[in-house]
Design an enzyme around this catalytic site. Sequence first.
Site, short mmCIF file in Angstrom:
data_model
loop_
_atom_site.label_atom_id
_atom_site.label_comp_id
_atom_site.label_asym_id
_atom_site.label_seq_id
_atom_site.Cartn_x
_atom_site.Cartn_y
_atom_site.Cartn_z
N ASP A 31 0.85 -1.19 0.00
CA ASP A 31 0.00 0.00 0.00
C ASP A 31 0.89 1.24 0.00
O ASP A 31 1.85 1.31 0.77
CB ASP A 31 -0.91 0.01 1.25
CG ASP A 31 -2.13 0.90 1.08
OD1 ASP A 31 -1.96 2.09 0.76
OD2 ASP A 31 -3.25 0.40 1.28
N SER A 116 -16.52 -4.53 -9.42
CA SER A 116 -17.61 -3.68 -8.94
C SER A 116 -18.89 -3.92 -9.72
O SER A 116 -18.86 -4.28 -10.92
CB SER A 116 -17.20 -2.21 -9.07
OG SER A 116 -18.30 -1.35 -8.90
N TYR A 140 -15.01 4.58 -14.43
CA TYR A 140 -14.68 3.63 -13.36
C TYR A 140 -15.22 2.24 -13.67
O TYR A 140 -14.49 1.24 -13.58
CB TYR A 140 -15.24 4.14 -12.03
CG TYR A 140 -15.10 3.17 -10.89
CD1 TYR A 140 -13.87 2.96 -10.28
CD2 TYR A 140 -16.19 2.46 -10.41
CE1 TYR A 140 -13.72 2.07 -9.23
CE2 TYR A 140 -16.06 1.57 -9.36
CZ TYR A 140 -14.83 1.38 -8.77
OH TYR A 140 -14.70 0.49 -7.73
N ARG A 208 -30.26 0.33 -3.24
CA ARG A 208 -28.90 -0.21 -3.26
C ARG A 208 -28.87 -1.52 -2.49
O ARG A 208 -29.68 -1.76 -1.60
CB ARG A 208 -27.91 0.79 -2.63
CG ARG A 208 -27.80 2.13 -3.38
CD ARG A 208 -27.15 1.96 -4.73
NE ARG A 208 -27.00 3.23 -5.44
CZ ARG A 208 -27.86 3.69 -6.34
NH1 ARG A 208 -28.96 3.00 -6.61
NH2 ARG A 208 -27.62 4.83 -6.96
#
Length: 310
Positions: A31, A116, A140, A208
């Site tokens: 990271d 995603s 994205y 959602r």
Amino acid sequence: MHFIVTGGAGFIGSHVTEQLLSEGHTVTVVDNLTTGNLQNLPKHPRLKFLQKDVFMCQPKDFAARIDGIAHLAAIPSVTESWLRPLEAHHHNLSTMIAVIQLCQVLNIPRLVFASSAAVYGKQSYLPISEHQDTCPISPYGLQKLVCEQYASLFAKQLGFSFVALRMFNVFGLRQLPSSQYSGVISVFVSAMQQGLPITIYGDGTQTRDFIYVKDVAIAFAKALTIPLAPGSYLTCNLGTGKATSLVQLVDILKACFPQWKAEARFSLSRPGDIQHSQADISRANLLLGFSPQWSVQSSINLFLNLLCSI
């Protein structure tokens, strides 16, 4: 086993790291701490940390054998992908190529990718299954889809197995309220804690599929360890299979914050936002043995209890 977790000091990555450690594995977190935080990681004898951009990693950075990579390093923002497309392309797409090259030179047999639900775009049929057409409506979502395509192509060529986990709306501890993507619960909670009004983009009827981050971490661990044939490619949705409207979400949170007397304000929908989202998780259940342990109500209660204990 020994796993690399890219973006492992971030919101989801730190929970994946904790889950793998709890199962007895060794974890090397990579990271650059752009959005990650070392405080998200536990002090553990089987945890190694490498502060480095994944794009800059070299084989010499990893002395021991690696059994798999969980790739979560990214710019996880629809908004940012519109505002800074070149930067988002680099951090989302170019980084995937760098990870694939690591799989090649280190002979890593498994790659699990944080994909995603944005790859689906607007769908007229719910719940959304992996069989439905992908039609991203943001850079994205397109980047996540192309990452999947790159990895599936190279998996066949190089002989590693690849799992793409298409996450729906993940929430939980360590998610920054300032996040512009999938952070609506954290944003609302932060506002209610401060007695501030909340803003709903749209009319509030949009739905959602909210999934608790601990469930996502369990799914990643399963995807890293289940038997798969070399060169195989698998996509699985990660959600609860339940749709919750933003108005319903506000009602749930109001019950948790009876002292909140501010109001919910409505504003125009944001570019790239979809109206409805709900995951068909039958494939993850069948192939990964994954079933979410927490409902929206129970996970919000747990999330708030954890927040209060900090």
